[in-house]
Design an enzyme around this catalytic site. Structure first.
Site, PDB file in Angstrom:
ATOM      1  N   ARG A 113     -73.279 -91.795 -26.588  1.00 41.70           N
ATOM      2  CA  ARG A 113     -74.071 -90.719 -26.973  1.00 41.70           C
ATOM      3  C   ARG A 113     -75.556 -90.529 -26.684  1.00 41.70           C
ATOM      4  O   ARG A 113     -76.260 -89.884 -27.297  1.00 41.70           O
ATOM      5  CB  ARG A 113     -73.870 -90.592 -28.604  1.00 41.70           C
ATOM      6  CG  ARG A 113     -72.551 -90.377 -28.747  1.00 41.70           C
ATOM      7  CD  ARG A 113     -72.222 -89.786 -30.214  1.00 41.70           C
ATOM      8  NE  ARG A 113     -70.855 -89.633 -30.652  1.00 41.70           N
ATOM      9  CZ  ARG A 113     -70.017 -90.627 -31.333  1.00 41.70           C
ATOM     10  NH1 ARG A 113     -70.706 -91.653 -31.668  1.00 41.70           N
ATOM     11  NH2 ARG A 113     -68.851 -90.499 -31.375  1.00 41.70           N
ATOM     12  N   LYS A 136     -81.614 -80.096 -15.854  1.00 43.38           N
ATOM     13  CA  LYS A 136     -80.204 -79.922 -15.594  1.00 43.38           C
ATOM     14  C   LYS A 136     -79.557 -80.954 -14.991  1.00 43.38           C
ATOM     15  O   LYS A 136     -80.031 -81.216 -13.927  1.00 43.38           O
ATOM     16  CB  LYS A 136     -80.150 -78.459 -14.900  1.00 43.38           C
ATOM     17  CG  LYS A 136     -80.119 -77.023 -15.457  1.00 43.38           C
ATOM     18  CD  LYS A 136     -80.215 -76.096 -14.515  1.00 43.38           C
ATOM     19  CE  LYS A 136     -79.859 -74.855 -14.845  1.00 43.38           C
ATOM     20  NZ  LYS A 136     -79.787 -73.984 -13.900  1.00 43.38           N
ATOM     21  N   GLU A 178     -85.499 -74.548  -1.286  1.00 44.77           N
ATOM     22  CA  GLU A 178     -85.917 -74.289  -2.643  1.00 44.77           C
ATOM     23  C   GLU A 178     -87.271 -74.129  -3.085  1.00 44.77           C
ATOM     24  O   GLU A 178     -87.651 -73.113  -3.974  1.00 44.77           O
ATOM     25  CB  GLU A 178     -85.631 -75.562  -3.530  1.00 44.77           C
ATOM     26  CG  GLU A 178     -84.055 -75.951  -3.856  1.00 44.77           C
ATOM     27  CD  GLU A 178     -83.172 -75.009  -4.676  1.00 44.77           C
ATOM     28  OE1 GLU A 178     -84.010 -74.153  -5.275  1.00 44.77           O
ATOM     29  OE2 GLU A 178     -81.921 -75.147  -4.747  1.00 44.77           O
ATOM     30  N   LYS A 220     -91.610 -73.880 -11.447  1.00 45.60           N
ATOM     31  CA  LYS A 220     -90.352 -74.184 -12.356  1.00 45.60           C
ATOM     32  C   LYS A 220     -90.588 -74.867 -13.660  1.00 45.60           C
ATOM     33  O   LYS A 220     -89.991 -74.449 -14.528  1.00 45.60           O
ATOM     34  CB  LYS A 220     -89.552 -75.325 -11.414  1.00 45.60           C
ATOM     35  CG  LYS A 220     -88.395 -75.648 -12.131  1.00 45.60           C
ATOM     36  CD  LYS A 220     -87.248 -76.377 -11.196  1.00 45.60           C
ATOM     37  CE  LYS A 220     -85.788 -76.653 -11.868  1.00 45.60           C
ATOM     38  NZ  LYS A 220     -84.932 -77.299 -11.085  1.00 45.60           N
ATOM     39  N   GLU A 230     -81.717 -72.006 -20.465  1.00 43.79           N
ATOM     40  CA  GLU A 230     -81.378 -71.057 -19.367  1.00 43.79           C
ATOM     41  C   GLU A 230     -80.742 -69.758 -20.130  1.00 43.79           C
ATOM     42  O   GLU A 230     -79.714 -69.468 -19.925  1.00 43.79           O
ATOM     43  CB  GLU A 230     -80.591 -71.489 -18.446  1.00 43.79           C
ATOM     44  CG  GLU A 230     -80.344 -70.472 -17.123  1.00 43.79           C
ATOM     45  CD  GLU A 230     -79.516 -71.090 -16.028  1.00 43.79           C
ATOM     46  OE1 GLU A 230     -79.940 -71.396 -15.085  1.00 43.79           O
ATOM     47  OE2 GLU A 230     -78.213 -71.346 -16.309  1.00 43.79           O
ATOM     48  N   ARG A 234     -84.996 -68.427 -17.275  1.00 44.67           N
ATOM     49  CA  ARG A 234     -84.616 -69.409 -16.241  1.00 44.67           C
ATOM     50  C   ARG A 234     -83.702 -68.950 -15.256  1.00 44.67           C
ATOM     51  O   ARG A 234     -83.467 -69.724 -14.376  1.00 44.67           O
ATOM     52  CB  ARG A 234     -84.317 -70.545 -16.905  1.00 44.67           C
ATOM     53  CG  ARG A 234     -84.126 -72.009 -16.205  1.00 44.67           C
ATOM     54  CD  ARG A 234     -83.931 -73.287 -17.098  1.00 44.67           C
ATOM     55  NE  ARG A 234     -83.549 -74.457 -15.999  1.00 44.67           N
ATOM     56  CZ  ARG A 234     -83.683 -75.554 -16.305  1.00 44.67           C
ATOM     57  NH1 ARG A 234     -83.824 -75.863 -17.567  1.00 44.67           N
ATOM     58  NH2 ARG A 234     -83.349 -76.463 -15.620  1.00 44.67           N
ATOM     59  N   ASN A 238     -81.800 -69.073 -10.253  1.00 35.61           N
ATOM     60  CA  ASN A 238     -80.667 -68.882  -9.498  1.00 35.61           C
ATOM     61  C   ASN A 238     -80.919 -68.091  -8.446  1.00 35.61           C
ATOM     62  O   ASN A 238     -79.625 -67.739  -7.672  1.00 35.61           O
ATOM     63  CB  ASN A 238     -79.895 -68.433 -10.627  1.00 35.61           C
ATOM     64  CG  ASN A 238     -79.073 -69.466 -11.790  1.00 35.61           C
ATOM     65  OD1 ASN A 238     -79.092 -70.873 -11.125  1.00 35.61           O
ATOM     66  ND2 ASN A 238     -78.853 -69.086 -12.762  1.00 35.61           N
ATOM     67  N   HIS A 241     -78.629 -68.811  -5.202  1.00 40.36           N
ATOM     68  CA  HIS A 241     -77.488 -69.674  -5.731  1.00 40.36           C
ATOM     69  C   HIS A 241     -75.962 -69.348  -5.961  1.00 40.36           C
ATOM     70  O   HIS A 241     -75.272 -70.012  -5.801  1.00 40.36           O
ATOM     71  CB  HIS A 241     -78.021 -70.537  -6.914  1.00 40.36           C
ATOM     72  CG  HIS A 241     -78.818 -71.666  -6.456  1.00 40.36           C
ATOM     73  ND1 HIS A 241     -80.407 -71.228  -5.985  1.00 40.36           N
ATOM     74  CD2 HIS A 241     -79.213 -72.874  -6.823  1.00 40.36           C
ATOM     75  CE1 HIS A 241     -81.010 -72.319  -5.705  1.00 40.36           C
ATOM     76  NE2 HIS A 241     -80.322 -73.307  -6.370  1.00 40.36           N
ATOM     77  N   HIS A 245     -73.847 -71.393  -3.898  1.00 40.74           N
ATOM     78  CA  HIS A 245     -72.737 -72.397  -4.201  1.00 40.74           C
ATOM     79  C   HIS A 245     -71.354 -71.751  -3.585  1.00 40.74           C
ATOM     80  O   HIS A 245     -70.344 -72.771  -3.454  1.00 40.74           O
ATOM     81  CB  HIS A 245     -72.775 -72.204  -5.797  1.00 40.74           C
ATOM     82  CG  HIS A 245     -73.841 -72.809  -6.624  1.00 40.74           C
ATOM     83  ND1 HIS A 245     -74.022 -72.761  -7.831  1.00 40.74           N
ATOM     84  CD2 HIS A 245     -74.767 -73.856  -5.917  1.00 40.74           C
ATOM     85  CE1 HIS A 245     -74.986 -73.468  -8.131  1.00 40.74           C
ATOM     86  NE2 HIS A 245     -75.676 -74.286  -7.072  1.00 40.74           N
ATOM     87  N   HIS A 256     -76.904 -78.353   0.416  1.00 40.39           N
ATOM     88  CA  HIS A 256     -77.302 -77.253  -0.623  1.00 40.39           C
ATOM     89  C   HIS A 256     -78.092 -76.497  -0.117  1.00 40.39           C
ATOM     90  O   HIS A 256     -78.208 -75.276  -0.374  1.00 40.39           O
ATOM     91  CB  HIS A 256     -77.439 -78.006  -2.000  1.00 40.39           C
ATOM     92  CG  HIS A 256     -77.928 -77.240  -3.103  1.00 40.39           C
ATOM     93  ND1 HIS A 256     -77.195 -76.545  -3.844  1.00 40.39           N
ATOM     94  CD2 HIS A 256     -79.169 -77.091  -3.585  1.00 40.39           C
ATOM     95  CE1 HIS A 256     -77.812 -75.947  -4.573  1.00 40.39           C
ATOM     96  NE2 HIS A 256     -79.141 -76.003  -4.711  1.00 40.39           N
TER      97      HIS A 256
END
Length: 353
Positions: A113, A136, A178, A220, A230, A234, A238, A241, A245, A256
């Site tokens: 945890r 993330k 990016e 960022k 997000e 935020r 994307n 993306h 993706h 990527h």
């Protein structure tokens, strides 16, 4: 080489923001790990390139490539941690590119945890510019990107530019996508830094690359500070993306960053159709991307259909019911987020893909 530190606030630890250090950052690692019980997660390439660094610490190696970014790998790492006697007081460090940092952040968040803390030494340009920053941490499911994951910021990210010297040119190019994205989102000067440059002139100028990295991470960091999980702003990160993706899922041909570069061009074309961007601005975006040696469209020899790409978009984590958040550039240094039905998105990108 200049060294600069950027802090990202952590709502769960307001007294201890996430520290991102850019430049000659690696010498800080020993100080940051003083008094901790570190275990390193890395990959075979990094272990071979930096045997002295990796050999200082107990370590676990994961396999290479996007296919390793799965729950199966997470399970294997957790089993190895258990075998090594790791407990909640252990400290986990990811030394590698974006796949290593994603796996590390996820494992550190779920093993027992959550362990006492974690940090990254980001060794690829993609990781330094994007993947390791902002908290993330996710893995893929059935080829769909980052479908399972957590928000949990690292204690530190060391972005040592000297480590980029071991990267293949293709990996460096992928990382620059990016940075171009961040310029389009909210920093016109960052985008303009790419204009008039080629991949060779930019990467051959460490000072310019440093400025680009600092600007990219700084933008960022500001976005993440305003919206860590997000819910709103935020989502602008994307840009490129949604279809990036989908391209990764359907073709398995592109890195990527390469897929994001194509996704940026799709978004720019859609923005022109929506009246948000001029044709001249779209052309400038494409020129900047081509200048870095990145693709602007899907190779026509690759067998993939628009319907396949749309089907992949429909499974994207940004979709809710029959609508999706789609980010469009509204200028060079401005972007907007539009929530639209999937049917509207499909109509908007007709003749672009």
């Amino acid at each position: 080489m200049k060294t600069q530190e950027i802090s990202v606030p952590r709502p769960d630890k307001p007294e201890a923001p996430s520290r991102i250090v850019i430049g000659e950052a690696l010498p800080l690692l020993n100080t940051l790990l003083a008094g901790r019980r570190p275990i390193v997660i890395t990959d075979p390439n990094l272990a071979a390139s930096y045997p002295e660094l990796i050999g200082r610490y107990p370590h676990i190696q994961i396999g290479l490539g996007e296919t390793q970014k799965t729950l199966t790998t997470v399970e294997q790492v957790c089993r190895e941690l258990l075998r090594m006697g790791a407990d909640r007081g252990s400290y986990i460090v990811g030394i590698g590119g974006g796949i290593v940092t994603d796996i590390t952040g996820f494992v550190a968040s779920v093993y027992m945890r959550g362990v006492s803390g974690f940090g990254f030494v980001a060794t690829s340009l993609l990781a330094q510019a994007d993947a390791s920053v902002g908290g993330k941490n996710g893995v893929n499911l059935d080829g769909y990107k980052n479908l399972i994951g957590v928000f949990n910021q690292p204690d530190f990210v060391l972005c040592d530019q000297t480590m980029l010297s071991t990267l293949p040119a293709r990996e460096l190019r992928a990382g620059l996508a990016e940075a171009i994205k961040c310029g389009l989102i909210g920093d016109a000067a960052l985008f303009e830094a790419f204009e008039g440059e080629t991949f060779e002139t930019l990467t051959g100028n460490p000072e310019l690359l440093h400025r680009i990295l600092v600007a990219t991470v700084g933008l960022k960091a500001r976005v993440v500070a305003a919206d860590e999980q997000e819910h709103g702003e935020r989502k602008l990160l994307n840009l490129g993306h949604t279809f990036g993706h989908a391209i990764e899922k359907c073709t398995r041909h592109y890195l990527h960053g390469e897929a994001v570069a194509i996704g940026l061009c799709v978004a720019a074309g859609a923005a022109v159709k929506a009246g948000l961007l001029t044709a001249d601005e779209e052309a400038r975006i494409a020129r900047a991307i081509r200048g870095m040696g990145l693709p602007t469209s899907i190779d026509p020899t690759i067998e993939v259909t628009k319907s396949q790409l749309i089907a992949a978009v429909e499974a994207d984590k940004k979709r809710e019911a029959q609508e999706i958040d789609f980010v469009l550039p509204s200028g060079l240094g401005r972007s907007v987020r539009r929530r639209m039905p999937l049917t509207e998105l499909e109509a908007l990108i007709t003749d672009i893909l």
